[in-house]
Motif scaffolding. Structure first.
Motif, short mmCIF file in Angstrom:
data_model
loop_
_atom_site.label_atom_id
_atom_site.label_comp_id
_atom_site.label_asym_id
_atom_site.label_seq_id
_atom_site.Cartn_x
_atom_site.Cartn_y
_atom_site.Cartn_z
N LEU A 151 35.14 43.52 43.57
CA LEU A 151 36.17 45.06 43.75
C LEU A 151 37.49 44.04 45.20
O LEU A 151 38.05 44.48 44.85
CB LEU A 151 35.13 45.49 44.56
CG LEU A 151 35.13 46.30 44.21
CD1 LEU A 151 34.30 48.39 45.04
CD2 LEU A 151 35.97 47.45 42.92
N PHE A 152 36.60 42.52 45.99
CA PHE A 152 37.34 42.00 46.66
C PHE A 152 38.41 41.21 46.33
O PHE A 152 39.65 40.71 46.41
CB PHE A 152 36.87 42.33 48.17
CG PHE A 152 36.87 43.29 48.72
CD1 PHE A 152 37.08 43.79 49.86
CD2 PHE A 152 35.52 43.91 48.31
CE1 PHE A 152 37.30 44.74 50.54
CE2 PHE A 152 35.24 45.18 49.19
CZ PHE A 152 36.34 45.88 50.25
N PHE A 153 37.66 40.04 45.05
CA PHE A 153 37.99 39.02 44.70
C PHE A 153 39.04 39.92 42.67
O PHE A 153 37.66 39.38 42.34
CB PHE A 153 37.43 38.17 44.37
CG PHE A 153 37.51 37.35 46.17
CD1 PHE A 153 37.62 36.15 46.05
CD2 PHE A 153 35.61 38.38 46.44
CE1 PHE A 153 37.46 36.10 47.33
CE2 PHE A 153 35.61 36.92 47.74
CZ PHE A 153 36.20 36.53 48.61
N ARG A 154 39.83 40.13 42.95
CA ARG A 154 40.31 40.55 41.81
C ARG A 154 40.48 39.94 40.43
O ARG A 154 40.09 40.19 39.60
CB ARG A 154 41.06 41.68 41.71
CG ARG A 154 41.70 42.87 42.80
CD ARG A 154 42.02 43.05 42.65
NE ARG A 154 42.67 44.81 43.68
CZ ARG A 154 43.12 45.32 43.56
NH1 ARG A 154 44.45 45.60 43.05
NH2 ARG A 154 43.09 46.36 44.19
N ARG A 155 40.92 38.50 41.21
CA ARG A 155 41.24 37.31 39.97
C ARG A 155 40.09 36.58 39.82
O ARG A 155 40.54 35.67 39.23
CB ARG A 155 42.31 36.94 40.65
CG ARG A 155 43.92 38.13 40.65
CD ARG A 155 45.42 36.77 40.05
NE ARG A 155 45.19 36.01 39.02
CZ ARG A 155 45.32 36.41 37.97
NH1 ARG A 155 46.02 37.80 37.52
NH2 ARG A 155 45.80 35.59 36.90
N GLY A 156 39.22 37.12 40.48
CA GLY A 156 37.57 35.71 40.33
C GLY A 156 38.49 34.54 41.62
O GLY A 156 39.36 34.88 42.49
N MET A 157 37.15 33.68 41.54
CA MET A 157 36.98 33.42 43.15
C MET A 157 38.48 32.44 43.09
O MET A 157 39.15 32.00 44.29
CB MET A 157 35.68 32.18 42.62
CG MET A 157 34.59 33.46 43.39
SD MET A 157 33.31 32.39 43.89
CE MET A 157 33.47 31.46 42.36
#
Lengths: 457, 310, 334
Positions: free
Chosen positions: A428-434
């Protein structure tokens, strides 16, 4: 050209990183032998650390192979577990030693495969038999997976996005059923597992007494995974890799640029499956057996999860995410599965626990409320978060005052609950992945460049 | 002959249960273009809620009335509770896990769905301590009846009619009410309907509410037939229902229902095929059928043909 | 040297279900010519482009490139029954209305023999017509269907741009152009992966770089294509098309969304690339200034049909064209 220089710089960095990793792994694994009892417990050969490293190496290969397909070619396929199964079984069937065939296949009165690759080269106990036999079996595992990918790709690669996903998922399920089918028992051992195959531990070098002198059981999966990932990276940076990316960006424009869609999609699908097959063979070595019921769609979802958390279209992201994922699920959160009892109500551990809990609750609530500052109708959300936080704080206060010593909730299964909550938070907080679609090297070099610019000013 | 009839009846009934789950998949897909991987697990959780609410209510009510009467009253009440709680669960999942990601890449939302599925399964494992639990026998539905020489549970006979009734109600809802019109508009074009002043969020919530409610009803029927629940109980029926939805052309409700009935019937006939290890292939057969259909009709039986505008 | 047209369309018809989007379009592009295809919105211009580039398989007709047949089809199977194009009677057995009424009447009488006989005579007539057509134009009416995929057509030497720009928007400007070099690269997936042929890779890069320099995009080469301003995106799309080394360039509304000054620049640019790369150009365009300035021949489509063709001056004075664009004078008065 600057473009090429940059990729050379990246290649050099990758090469150094790979070498450092390999040396580090060997050193880590042999530290306990070198230093004796002086090492901390997590470096002992039985430590969970090495399980994490081995599984991480295997999974990162599979994740990268999936990323090649999903992230770089834009084909949404969910067949990875099926191809891993093909690789695992090919490897296992070809490497069961002749002497063990009777016991492994006892239900079917022996195996229908009258040879064993390591035995052909002198047996799994000799270095040549082990290395050649295992390497060949792993390679063949990849080839079988690629062959099946080709066959299934002919009809299904024409399908669009989600339809392709469900068709490949279905293919994996079919493969799983076929390998459990009784009449194929003399080859696949039916629904039973194929055991007694050469594993990572066979690569530990022993002296005449059978005592291990040099541990290479973690080194081997790292070596294979790094080799394979290096090949994938080179492919992605080649002309074909650019064609794959073009297909991902816009199929119609790619076709208008003279890229044969069917051919390139098939190529990507087969290569990805080849490495998934290799990964499957390694996985069989990791778990010491091959059993069809392990390679379910849940496994594919797990790998997809890793790929997306790492960042779709980022190789280094996939690798980092794999190790974090495996470490979290297998090692760091293990303590959550065991009940915990503090020695006394005034034990410092208990105080620490209470303080940390309260701080985490307050910080998390503050963060959530602060994030929701703008927009309509946020008051209720903020109120809800605040209410929840107050409730949790009330509970911890009660816990502190009551003098209970048993930590609540901790028991078998709690680890996975916490783990899935962590995953949800990351998603939910890293929408585009790390790493998004960047590579680690991009980020490092661009930062250096930015620093350089600042210095120049 | 008796075998054939009972297989057919059983197939229709299982198909109906798949249909109830498949509608949830297909509606969500139609509106959000999201494969809601958590839907199968919502179905499983509905089953667990049924178990726990029944035992809890029986215990509570037996304090007030006699044990006999309590058991009688607990079941209908708990079914109501299952419906309400499952709908609440579906609603919350959408609000917490999907709504924040509305502007994110499509893959992120799907991963969020996988994450929710993980969370539900793991929480179920934790709560049940990984022990299989048994669904309470429902009065009437769980009783057996003698038909054509075989004894069959009433649920098998009731399911298809119940499913048809629900589907008719649903199509009426979608075709003749304001919220139904909004749903169709959103499914056709997300952005434009937003510009037309349709409250996207309430439409999406409504979709999840309907989907979860149908899954709750599906769970009552399904677990009366197969009473053992483990945390992964939702996975296979969920996957099958999803396949059914794809089969009929994902996004189309009649397609999903027909697909579900077809798959239910086919897989039950595969079970009685006269060759060794036919049962191994029950699940595989469903997928093989799916692949064959997709090869000839790439967007399913009733799916809209995808056109790329050049 | 005899004037062999570089592109020739014979009787191209594209029918979607009952809608005939392009109806019996024939046109020619001579080597080195700039030809414009104009017409009101929805006239079927982009559909015609899609038929040439293999995105659609035309329902009927022949596209030949450099004198060789490239795309060819005539209605077969189910299509031959529902085919509605201009020369539809060549493929449908319903020769005229009265006959079909007669057929219906016979059907009503439920006389299977008479019906079969009539059907047979229809089929025979159809076959004769087809044979005649084949004799007249053996290339266009060959039974052999040619429907190459778009990538094959690009490899033959036709490049295109798109009405709504289709760049590889997450990739760099340089990569966009480099991708176009992929199809002519002499390397397979192994030699490419393991860098056996570095010379080939370097050649591709140099060519791509040279092209960017010629197009004045070199300073932007590391930018992400999607972040470029609109005008430069159009330019990059043309550069990318040029990178496939085409003989014929198809431009789909290259000046869409441009102001007069930018349009003027584009006019010069198109002239310049024709000269530099020895191209023939077929373009769809709505900016009449641009069309009238640079095209040597203009084809006008309306409702899928060719309504006029000729030099810019001829077209400007053609009453049918004016009618198509402005509507009939009577209508205007009402």
């Amino acid at each position: 050209m600057i473009q090429e220089k940059k990729s050379k710089k990246g290649a050099a960095a990758g090469l150094i990183l790979a070498a450092v990793l390999l040396i580090l792994v060997v050193v880590l694994e042999n530290l306990s032998a070198l230093l004796g009892n002086a090492v901390p417990s997590f470096l002992l050969p039985t430590s969970q650390l090495f399980v994490v490293l081995k599984k991480g190496a295997v999974y990162s290969l599979v994740a990268v192979s999936m990323n090649l397909l999903n992230g770089f070619t834009g084909l949404f396929s969910l067949g990875q577990a099926g191809f891993m199964l093909l690789g695992a079984y090919t490897y296992a069937i070809l490497t069961v030693p002749m002497s063990a065939k009777e016991t492994v296949y006892y239900l079917y009165g022996g195996s229908a495969v009258p040879f064993s690759l390591p035995d052909l080269f002198g047996g799994a106990d000799t270095p040549s038999g082990l290395i050649l036999g295992v390497a060949l079996a792993i390679l063949l595992g990849g080839c079988v997976a690629a062959l099946f990918a080709f066959l299934i790709g002919l009809p299904v690669l024409r399908l669009k996005s989600d339809y392709l996903a469900i068709a490949t998922l279905g293919f994996a399920e079919i493969i799983r059923a076929v390998f459990q089918w009784q009449p194929l028992g003399p080859i696949t051992n039916g629904a039973n597992m194929i055991t007694q195959i050469p594993t990572f531990n066979n690569f530990n070098i022993t002296d005449a007494n059978g005592t291990v002198i040099l541990r290479l059981s973690t080194f081997f999966p790292f070596l294979v995974a790094i080799l394979c990932i290096a090949i994938i990276v080179m492919l992605i940076n080649s002309s074909y890799g650019r064609a794959f990316k073009a297909i991902r960006e816009d199929e119609i424009a790619a076709e208008a640029m003279g890229i044969n869609l069917a051919k390139h999609k098939m190529l990507s699908f087969c290569i990805s499956s080849f490495f998934a097959g290799v990964g499957g063979a390694l996985f069989a070595m990791f778990v010491n057996n091959a059993q069809a019921k392990v390679y379910t769609s849940t496994m594919t979802y797990e790998i997809l999860l890793i790929v997306v958390i790492g960042g779709i279209g980022s190789i280094s992201g996939s690798c980092i995410a794999t190790f974090l994922y495996v470490a979290c699920s297998e090692w760091w959160l293990r303590f959550l599965d065991n009940t915990m009892q503090f020695s006394s109500p005034s034990a410092p551990e208990r105080t620490t626990f209470i303080v940390v809990f309260a701080v985490v609750v307050v910080l998390a609530a503050a963060l959530l409320i602060w994030r929701e500052r703008r927009g309509r109708g946020v008051f209720w959300k903020q109120a809800l978060v605040a209410l929840l936080a107050v409730a949790l704080l009330a509970w911890i206060t009660w816990f502190a005052l009551s003098g209970q010593t048993k930590v609540p909730l901790l028991r078998t299964g709690f680890r996975m609950v916490v783990f899935s909550v962590i995953i949800m938070i990351v998603v939910l907080f890293f929408r585009r992945g790390m790493l998004g679609d960047k590579e680690l090297t991009d980020i490092l070099f661009s930062r250096r460049k930015a620093v350089g610019k600042e210095a120049a000013q | 002959m008796e075998l054939l009839i009972s297989t057919l009846l059983f197939g229709i009934s299982v198909g109906g249960q798949y249909a109830l789950i498949a509608i949830g998949y297909t509606m969500v897909y139609g509106i959000l273009r999201l494969i809601n991987f958590a839907h199968g697990d919502v179905f499983m959780v509905a089953g667990l809620i049924g178990i726990y609410s029944t035992s809890l209510l029986t215990a509570l009510l037996s304090n007030i009335m006699g044990a006999e009467a309590a058991a009688m009253a607990a079941v209908p009440l708990s079914l109501l509770l299952v419906l309400v709680l499952t709908v609440a669960l579906g609603f919350c999942i959408e609000r917490v896990a999907y709504k924040p990601l509305r502007s994110a890449p499509r893959m992120s939302v799907m991963i969020s769905a996988i994450g929710v599925s993980y969370l539900l399964q793991n929480t179920a494992t934790y709560i049940t301590a990984a022990q299989p639990t048994n669904y309470p026998p429902l009065p009437f539905l769980g009783d057996t009846v003698e038909i054509a020489g075989t004894s069959i549970k009433w649920v098998v006979l009731v399911t298809p009619f119940l499913v048809l009734a629900l589907v008719i109600v649903l199509t009426q809802l979608i075709n003749h009410t304001k919220i139904g019109m909004a749903m169709r508009a959103v499914a056709k074009d997300f952005e434009t309907s937003q510009l037309m002043g349709i409250k996207i969020n309430s439409v999406i919530s409504m979709t999840f509410v309907i989907g979860s409610a149908l899954a709750a009803v599906g769970s009552m029927l399904y677990f009366t037939t197969y009473p053992t629940i483990v945390p992964t109980s939702g996975a296979m029926p969920g996957l099958k229902a999803f396949v059914a939805a794809v089969f009929g052309g994902i996004g189309s409700i009649p397609g999903a229902v027909i697909g579900a009935f077809l798959i239910g019937i086919c897989e039950n006939f595969v079970k009685i095929l006269p060759f060794e290890g036919a049962t191994t292939f029950v699940d595989a057969f469903t997928f093989a059928l799916l692949i064959i259909i997709l090869v000839f009709k790439p967007t399913g039986l009733f799916g809209e043909k995808a056109t790329d505008k050049v | 040297m005899s004037e062999q047209p570089i592109l020739r369309l014979n009787h191209i018809t594209m029918q979607f279900g009952g809608v005939v989007a392009v109806n019996d379009l024939s046109l020619e592009v001579q080597p080195g010519q700039i030809v414009a295809l104009i017409g009101p919105n929805g006239a079927g211009k982009t559909t015609a482009f899609n038929c040439i580039t293999g995105v659609y398989e035309p329902t009927n007709g022949l596209v030949s490139f450099c004198g060789e047949p490239m795309v060819r089809n005539h209605p077969q199977g189910k299509m031959s029954k529902s085919y509605q194009g201009e020369n539809g009677t060549l493929y449908t057995s319903r020769l005229d209305l009265s006959d079909s009424e007669a057929l219906a009447a016979i059907e009503a009488e439920q006389n299977p023999e008479a019906k079969a006989a009539l059907q047979k005579s229809y089929d025979q007539a159809l076959e004769e017509r087809r044979a005649l057509a084949r004799e007249q134009d053996p290339l266009a009416f060959s039974d052999k269907v040619l429907s190459p995929t778009p990538d094959k057509i690009t490899q033959l030497g036709i490049a295109r741009t798109f009405q709504n720009i289709r760049l590889f928007s997450a990739l760099s400007v340089f990569d966009n152009v480099l991708i176009a070099k992929h199809m002519r690269a002499k390397q397979n997936v192994f030699s490419a992966t393991f860098r056996f042929n570095r010379a080939e890779e370097n050649r591709m890069r140099q060519e791509a770089m040279a092209l960017l320099e010629e197009q004045g995009l070199a300073h932007l080469k590391d930018e992400v294509a999607g972040s470029l301003p609109y005008g430069l995106q159009r330019r990059l799309e043309i550069a990318r098309a040029l990178a496939t080394q085409p003989k014929l360039l198809l431009l789909d509304e290259p000046a869409a969304g441009m102001n007069p000054q930018e349009t003027q620049e584009l006019t010069d640019f198109i002239r310049q690339i024709r000269k530099e790369y020895g191209l023939s150009i077929l373009m769809i365009e709505h900016h009449m200034d641009l069309v009238m300035q640079i095209s040597e021949h203009i084809y006008v489509l309306d409702f899928g049909k060719l309504i006029a063709q000729g030099t810019p001056t001829e077209i400007q004075n053609n009453p049918r064209v004016i009618e198509a664009y402005l509507g009939v004078a009577d209508d205007a008065e009402n």
